[in-house]
Motif scaffolding. Structure first.
Motif, short mmCIF file in Angstrom:
data_model
loop_
_atom_site.label_atom_id
_atom_site.label_comp_id
_atom_site.label_asym_id
_atom_site.label_seq_id
_atom_site.Cartn_x
_atom_site.Cartn_y
_atom_site.Cartn_z
N ALA E 74 0.92 -1.22 0.01
CA ALA E 74 0.01 -0.06 -0.16
C ALA E 74 0.98 1.18 0.07
O ALA E 74 0.59 2.23 -0.70
N GLU E 75 2.08 1.21 0.72
CA GLU E 75 2.79 2.23 0.84
C GLU E 75 3.58 2.75 -0.69
O GLU E 75 3.53 3.78 -1.01
N GLU E 77 2.28 1.91 -3.34
CA GLU E 77 1.15 2.55 -4.19
C GLU E 77 1.08 4.07 -4.03
O GLU E 77 1.12 4.78 -4.86
N ARG E 78 1.22 4.21 -2.68
CA ARG E 78 0.88 5.72 -2.33
C ARG E 78 2.28 6.53 -2.87
O ARG E 78 1.92 7.42 -3.52
N THR E 81 1.83 6.66 -6.70
CA THR E 81 0.83 7.57 -7.38
C THR E 81 0.62 8.74 -6.67
O THR E 81 0.24 9.94 -7.41
N GLN E 82 0.94 8.82 -5.36
CA GLN E 82 0.70 10.36 -4.90
C GLN E 82 1.90 11.23 -4.61
O GLN E 82 2.00 12.42 -5.10
#
Ligand SMILES: Nc1ncnc2c1ncn2[C@@H]1O[C@H](COP(=O)(O)OP(=O)(O)OP(=O)(O)O)[C@@H](O)[C@H]1O
Ligand SMILES: Nc1ncnc2c1ncn2[C@@H]1O[C@H](COP(=O)(O)OP(=O)(O)OP(=O)(O)O)[C@@H](O)[C@H]1O
Ligand SMILES: [Mg+2]
Ligand SMILES: [Mg+2]
Lengths: 292, 235, 331, 244, 389
Positions: E74-75, E77-78, E81-82
């Protein structure tokens, strides 16, 4: 393994059992006698160990001598935890138990974070006690002095708690408060005072365990979690409400755990304890000596 | 007045169980509170003893405001209460229940002195000392609850339906005992459904109806009140 | 009884209230299902997926813990069974994760019955600790067994995206829908059960075993049925999780922490209620994720202080759960 | 068929540790009768109820009900056969409303909750608790809880009801309503055994009385006989009732 | 671009938080070197920032995975993308590296595994996965090479005892060791798998003591390493030789607490601090790191430092922030050993993303510090064997 080796394993197991019992004694008061679920028990142990470590690091005084200070500090902490948190967790009518679980779980996470913030996540150990590194050699069976000391402290703590619970009005008042918190007011008991004292005492006992443990075990923010589960199982195995049960169970857990390594891979040494617990409660649903 | 309840109001959520009730109990009296089911008698006693927080009004005991005090402090002022549902410590033995009754006097050498009276009133308890309260029969539990209250040597004893679940033979003894207790210097506030028996020993009485005092006066007068006899006894 | 008085009588009032829950659920679920069309941020979608998953897991836990009153702190075992069944069947035998979830659910239900056989005679904390202990035994076994890959865990191959393999590359929306579907299923089952004999029996068992028995309630059977349903759904969640993360090892699906985290939303939201788990998860999961993501990188531990502190505050401020903020009627 | 008694308790003994709460108790209850079970506090009345309802196993003796030997039957099975009981210390399902409490009982004979809920409301009206149907069971006062006990038991549509002091704490006029209620219960064909200490209530109501003392049957007979029995007066009623 | 954002995913809380905190210091040291001008023979050191990107500076963003593969993913991906990171470095836990690398693959973004050593990681056919450092098989092979050499020199080494935790790390490590011992004719007389973070290791140590092997080979992290050494002392067991799979045995905390009992311990390593005598950059970097972390570089932190430099070098050569281009540049990496702080031959990735030229070294704890004793090429001193001799 030689006979001597087996003896060594069992003797060490027994000694470890006393340490487990020492860790469990505070819990047997809070969880077993007051029937308050405390999921922060491991973290309280960790705090106590840090307290011992910190006091030692500052003063350089032998941690054995610092024990009273650690106990006092933890007792105050325990009373504050009750007055500031647990008291409110007990308000819930239907699911007080669950609320206690999660309030103290939150507290545990918070203490861990705080420990990491204040003390860094590094591993610390005390190497300044005269007990450290000493070993009693009993016919080829080695018993490390700090653990032997811990065992003695453990027995003393249990004797003290047992006397308190059976011989004093405070013990009865504690039981009564667990039974019916509202009704104790009818006989003039201040439940908050009694429970705060109970928590102070329980946490003080954790302080005792922490101070002893810090002599021979490392300290870091996660150190408590490893011991917490053993402590729960110990208290339940001994039976809620029984001080003696917790001591006996601690010894049994230590011994069984050690003995398991003689048959199973040591990675699975807790298996013996777990199976024992299930076996015992299957035949005795309230533990070995439980009254509740 | 030893106990003065002034314009007391107590509610459960939206339901007002005691509305603007004023009563007084003088030292040495036996005062009876009567009323139908749900009239608010128990709520009145609970409010006085601190088990329920009143919403309005004042309660004064021996000259001191007690309506804001915590329950255990009210007890410590000398006010003992035997609730309708007894509230014993179920897993403790009879002995320990009684012993805790004298908690307030735990440092006094003669803390167990009232025990004699208790055993005289309820010899059954003496036979059951080591039994857990939860396993007592219903009547035995009632005896223990009264016994526990007596152990605190109260100035004012509040009994909520003490004859409930007690066998006939003992009921008379309980009323007699209440008298004895009063004669020993303890004031008594009594809630009872056995109206006639209780009025016989009482000095004064209040009648509650849906949370309000509808009648009060000397016991004799209440006993003879035709309205009471009609509504309450169905005579 | 006349027809009008029949209609006006309380049972139909209850039925109306019960039906209203369903009328509330439909738009809620529809809105959640539409969310991926409006929300494109991968991170937020991930938080949404986890929220729905935890809501579903808490809802499953709630069936046994909240309705039937058996406080299990060992649900990680069932989650693990689902995760491993799904993973091993897919990775070793090419059986679609959907099949794995079904197998996992069945295995889990059977396990729960076995656990129940052993533990349902225990009361209170003895029961809770027994469930912890059994889950730990499961963890030890998986950790040390060969066929599970032991501590090494099992990786899902990176290939063949699609519904068959439950792998969707970068896309998150399908996972949202699956998680939502799972939540909706657990919700619906709970809803049906709330007004079914089992539902009443479970709650009776929770409140007072002796009284329940005297009214003909088969206490043991009630507990067993609740356990089986609860465990089966938990296993489906485990299977989903395995597919979503595409890697499992014992530590990441079977530890005690999970057991707590499944119960936590139900308790925070309102234990034994229809909406409590969702409400709890909606508060808790974003809180967990966001404190870690935006504060955890420093390594100072402050994120844990905040996270732990907030759990405590919520638990203490609303001991009956967040739902108790609402008036009783609308719950 | 009608000749056989509904309930036959033979030589039942129940011990708690050293204490014998029921010693060799035998009694029979005919269909349709209201039997009063009286006796001093701690005589073993509630214990006998528990034994009949199956709350715990008995140490000796046997119990037959409606042609079945139920001695070792578990509690729910006895309920299914038609034994319902109330608890002396009221027990309620506090997470449920009053009507749902009763509904649990009604489910015994009705598999559909809708039907059970209807039945529950009817029973509540029958015992006069209809207005409290939607209240939470935890909020009831003790007398209301006893009524709820009765309602729940009635909802199981029993053949035999065991009523343990359901009328304590009622004013005399309320008690009269209670008596009416029990009469109506009996009129529905339900056999009743009741324990009650208020003689003014019991005596006019019951057909027959059994007196327990120290776990044993002390006397048995019509209310008239019992009240006049010097042993009963000495052990239980006390002098005031001598006149009655 | 005036800045290149790189994600770093590490355990910042939980049992291994200290690893994450140290990694942070190591990576920040590396970023300092890349961003500033330093007269060191390290890639991108001499220039400010990345010259081909107009002197763009590296900015690090740290994320906490708590040892959980799901959170790691999840991190990742963050961050991708962010935070729009260009590449990711991580992750210590091999389990987390598995999910993070898979995510990077999906997003076509390079992942440099700095310090995850599970051999399975580079065998999944990932195109964006790179590991400059050795994996467990290479480490263990080096250890047995050393033993062979000692044996040839006439030392008695017949038996080994394996002592390992029940995690991926311990399992991987012991699997290779067991296999190699068999192949090379050493008898495994004790094979002790223990539960990580154990409250007590007495019976485990007793097993080691009873077996009394010629070499005890522990694969343990800090907590258990501490406890192991203490318990050995308590039970009066002095192993003939100890040869560690680094981990806990490269941590300062262990030597602070029980260093006196570890005289003569041999550990495999990716890093040799005493090489600083020959290579100036090592000393300078170590000082820079020490100023932040209050400890010397070790096995982990050196690899983390190195990984970021390798990545920076590739980004610079790619001259672009495009994932695929950086990937190609990484694949074409060719840094000679002397231009790193590592005792390696070179950094050149195989098709699987694994650098095969990163020979591990063995270091021995002598007189309160580590000296490199193997391989002979880089060794400054001969090993003391047996250690307690
Ligand atoms: N815990 C409670 N929650 C809600 N309502 C309550 C509660 N306790 C009592 N009540 C309500 O308050 C009113 C007064 O009750 P209370 O118990 O004071 O009556 P009482 O006069 O003692 O009656 P009884 O003779 O039945 O004991 C009743 O309507 C009752 O339903
Ligand atoms: N579980 C138990 N353990 C020990 N003693 C018990 C238990 N249950 C009941 N007793 C004892 O058995 C005796 C009979 O109790 P029981 O409750 O049957 O009396 P009862 O006739 O119903 O009296 P009451 O009219 O006061 O309700 C009592 O002396 C009681 O203390
Ligand atoms: Mg009342
Ligand atoms: Mg009784």
């Amino acid at each position: 393994m030689t006979a001597q080796g087996i003896f060594q394993v069992l003797a060490s197991g027994l000694l470890m059992g006393l340490i487990y019992a020492l860790i469990a004694v505070g819990l047997s008061l809070i969880f077993g006698l007051m029937d308050v679920v405390n999921f922060a028990h491991g973290e309280m142990l960790m705090l106590a160990m840090y307290a011992a470590f910190g006091l030692w690091a500052i003063s350089g005084i032998d941690p054995v001598l610092l024990m009273p200070l650690v106990v006092a500090a933890m007792a105050i902490f325990g009373a504050l935890v009750y007055l500031g948190i647990v008291r409110y967790a007990m308000r819930a009518k239907s699911n007080a138990g669950m609320v206690q679980i999660f309030a103290t779980f939150g507290l545990a996470v918070l203490i861990q974070g705080l420990a990491q913030f204040l003390f860094s996540p590094d591993y610390r150990s005390i190497n300044g006690s005269f007990l450290a590194g000493k070993t009693v050699n009993l016919l080829g069976v080695f018993l490390p002095a700090p653990q032997v000391f811990g065992g003695v402290v453990s027995l003393a703590a249990f004797a003290g708690l047992w006397l308190l619970m059976t011989r004093t009005d405070f013990g009865k008042a504690l039981e009564a408060t667990r039974e019916d918190q509202g009704a104790v007011a009818l006989v003039g008991i201040d439940r908050n005072k009694i429970f705060a004292l109970g928590w102070a005492l329980g946490a003080g006992l954790v302080g005792l365990a922490g101070a002893v443990m810090a002599i021979f075990y490392y300290v870091h923010p996660q150190v408590g979690s490893g011991f917490a589960l053993v402590a729960y199982v110990t208290v339940a195995l001994g039976g809620f409400g029984s001080v003696f049960g917790a001591l006996a169970a601690g010894l049994i857990v230590g011994l069984v755990e050690a003995a398991t390594t003689l048959v199973l891979p040591s990675a699975m040494k807790s298996m013996g304890v777990y199976v024992l617990y299930l076996g015992v409660v299957f035949f005795r649903p309230s533990g070995l000596f439980g009254r509740l | 007045m030893l106990l003065e309840v002034d314009h007391l109001t107590t509610a459960y959520g939206g339901l007002v169980a005691v509305a603007d009730v004023s009563i007084g109990v003088a030292e040495g009296e036996i005062v009876v509170v009567a009323g139908a089911n749900g009239a608010g008698k128990s709520t009145l006693l609970k409010s006085i003893s601190g088990l329920e927080r009143p919403r309005g009004g004042t309660i004064t005991f021996a000259g001191e405001r007690i309506d804001r005090l915590a329950g255990h402090l009210i007890t410590s002022r000398g006010l003992a209460y035997v609730p309708e549902n007894k509230r014993l410590f179920p897993r403790l033995t009879v002995r320990d229940n009684l012993r805790l009754g004298s908690w307030l006097h735990r440092r006094e050498p003669d803390r167990e002195a009232p025990l004699e009276t208790v055993f005289r009133l309820f010899p059954r308890l003496a036979e059951r000392l080591d039994q857990r309260a939860a396993t007592l029969s219903g009547g035995e539990q009632q005896m223990l609850a009264i016994g526990r209250a007596l152990m605190s040597r109260p100035r004012l004893l509040m009994l909520d339906e003490p004859s409930q679940g007690i066998m006939p033979k003992l009921v008379d003894e309980i009323f007699a005992a209440v008298k004895v207790i009063r004669d020993s210097g303890v004031t008594v506030l009594l809630v009872e459904q056995r109206l006639m028996e209780s009025l016989e020993i009482a000095d004064r009485a209040y009648v509650l109806q849906t949370g309000r005092v509808v009648l009060d006066g000397p016991a004799r007068q209440i006993m003879d009140d035709p309205e009471v006899r009609r509504v309450y006894l169905g005579m | 009884m006349s027809l009008t008085s029949f209609l006006a009588s309380p049972p139909s009032r209850f039925a109306a209230r019960h039906r209203r829950q369903l009328h509330l659920a439909v738009p809620v679920v529809a809105a959640l299902a539409a969310l991926p069309f409006a929300l494109h941020d991968v991170y937020l979608l991930n938080v949404l997926i986890l929220t729905l998953l935890y809501a579903a897991m808490a809802q499953s836990w709630n069936i046994l813990g909240g309705y039937c009153g058996q406080i299990s702190l060992g649900h990680a075992l069932y989650f693990g069974i689902g995760a491993y069944a799904t993973t091993l069947l897919w990775v070793n035998h090419g059986i679609t994760p959907w099949g794995g979830m079904v197998v996992g659910a069945a295995l889990s239900a059977v396990t729960a019955l076995a656990v129940g056989r052993l533990c349902f005679r225990l009361k209170g904390h003895y029961f809770s600790i027994a469930t912890i202990v059994i889950a730990e035994i499961g963890l030890l076994i998986v950790h040390n067994a060969e066929f599970t890959g032991g501590a090494l865990g099992v990786q899902w191959p990176i290939a063949g995206d699609g519904w068959w393999s439950l792998q969707f590359g970068r896309a998150k929306a399908p996972y949202v829908w699956v998680a939502l579907g799972l939540f909706a299923a657990t919700w619906l089952v709970t809803w049906v059960i709330e007004d079914s004999p089992w539902g009443y029996w479970w709650r009776a068992v929770k409140d007072d075993v002796q009284a329940a028995e005297s009214l003909g309630v088969e206490v043991f059977a009630s507990k067993m049925s609740a356990a089986a349903v609860s465990a089966a759904f938990t296993a489906v969640g485990g299977g989903f999780y395995a597919a979503y993360v595409a890697y499992i090892d014992p530590e990441s699906v079977m530890t005690f922490r999970f057991s707590l985290l499944f119960a936590l939303p139900a308790v925070l939201g309102g234990i034994g209620t229809l909406w409590g788990p969702l409400v709890g998860a909606l508060v808790l999961v974003p809180l967990t994720e966001i404190t870690r993501s935006y504060m955890g990188g420093s390594g100072s531990g402050l994120d844990l202080v905040i996270y732990g502190g907030l759990i405590m505050v919520v638990a203490l401020a609303r001991p009956e759960g967040l739902l108790s903020l609402l008036p009783r009627r609308s719950r | 068929m009608t000749e056989t008694p509904l309930l036959e308790v033979s030589n039942v003994t129940k011990r708690f540790g050293g204490l014998t709460a029921n010693a060799d108790v035998s009694l029979t209850v005919a269909r349709g009768e209201i039997l009063g079970l009286i006796g001093p506090n701690g005589a073993g009345k509630s214990t006998l109820f528990n034994a009949i309802a199956g709350a715990f196993p008995i140490d000796a003796g046997s119990i037959r009900f409606d042609g079945h030997d139920i001695t070792s039957l578990p509690c729910p099975a006895r309920c299914a056969l038609g034994i319902a009981r109330t608890f002396q210390v009221p027990r309620s399902f506090d997470s449920m409303s009053v009507v749902e409490n009763v509904l649990v009982g009604a489910l015994t004979r009705r598999p559909k909750t809708r039907a059970a809920r209807h039945a529950a409301h009817e029973v509540l009206d029958f015992v006069g608790l209809g207005s409290r149907a939607e209240a939470s069971a935890g909020e009831l006062t003790p007398p209301e809880k006893r009524r709820l006990e009765m309602a729940r038991a009635l909802a199981t549509e029993p053949k035999l009801m065991l009523l343990d002091e359901v009328m304590t704490g009622l004013t005399p006029s309320e008690a009269r309503e209670g008596v009416e209620l029990i009469r109506r219960v009996r009129d529905q064909g339900i056999t009743v055994i009741m324990v009650e200490h208020v003689m003014e209530i019991v005596m006019p109501l019951i057909d027959r009385a059994v007196v327990l003392e120290l776990g044993r049957v002390l006397a048995e007979g019509t209310p008239k006989e019992i009240v006049a029995d010097p042993r009963v007066i000495a052990a239980y009623l006390g002098d005031r009732h001598r006149a009655a | 671009a005036d800045e290149v954002v790189i994600g770093a995913i590490y355990p910042m809380s939980g049992a291994n938080a200290q690893i994450g905190v140290d990694a942070r210091h190591a990576l920040e040291t590396a970023a300092e070197i890349v961003n500033g001008v330093h007269d060191l023979d390290l890639p991108t050191a001499r220039t400010a920032g990345l010259p081909k990107l107009g002197g763009a500076k590296i900015r690090l963003i740290f994320a906490d995975h708590q040892g959980d593969p799901q959170k790691g993913r999840a991190e990742a991906e963050r961050l991708i993308t962010q935070e729009k990171v260009t590449a990711i470095v991580g992750a210590f836990h091999s389990s987390v590296s598995a999910t993070v690398s898979a995510t990077c693959e999906r997003y076509a973004l390079p992942y440099v595994a700095a310090d995850s050593s599970s051999p399975s990681l580079h065998r999944r056919g990932l195109k964006f996965f790179f590991r400059p450092a050795a994996h467990d098989e290479m480490f263990s092979a080096a250890m047995f090479d050393f033993l062979d050499e000692q044996k040839k020199a006439g030392k008695k080494i017949e038996t080994v005892a394996l002592f390992f935790e029940d995690t991926i790390f311990g399992t991987d490590s012991s699997n290779v060791q067991r296999k190699l011992a068999g192949e090379r004719g050493y008898k495994v007389v004790a094979d002790v798998k223990y539960r990580a973070n154990s409250p007590s290791l007495t019976s485990e140590v007793q097993q080691l003591k009873s077996a009394d092997a010629d070499v005890v080979m522990p694969s343990s992290y800090t907590t258990d390493a501490l406890l192991l050494v203490k318990t050995m002392g308590e039970l009066g067991y002095k192993p003939k030789n100890m040869m560690a799979q680094a981990a806990g045995f490269s941590e300062k905390a262990v030597f602070d607490a029980v260093g006196d009992r570890l005289e003569g311990l041999v550990s495999r390593a990716s890093f040799a601090l005493d090489l600083a005598a020959k290579r100036k950059s090592i000393a300078v970097v170590n000082d820079m790191f020490k100023a932040r972390a209050a400890r010397d570089l070790n096995d982990n932190t050196s690899r983390q430092f190195n990984a970021l430099l390798v990545l920076a070098d590739a980004i610079d050569r790619a001259g672009s922030l495009d994932g695929a281009k950086i990937r190609d540049a990484l694949a074409a990496t060719d840094i000679p050993g002397e231009q790193t702080i590592m005792p390696w031959r070179a950094i050149r990735f195989g098709a699987d993303g694994q650098n095969e030229l990163c020979d591990p070294v063995l270091i021995q704890y002598l007189g309160g510090k580590f000296v490199t004793v193997y391989p002979t090429g880089v060794a400054l001193q001969a090993a003391k064997w047996p250690m307690n001799g």
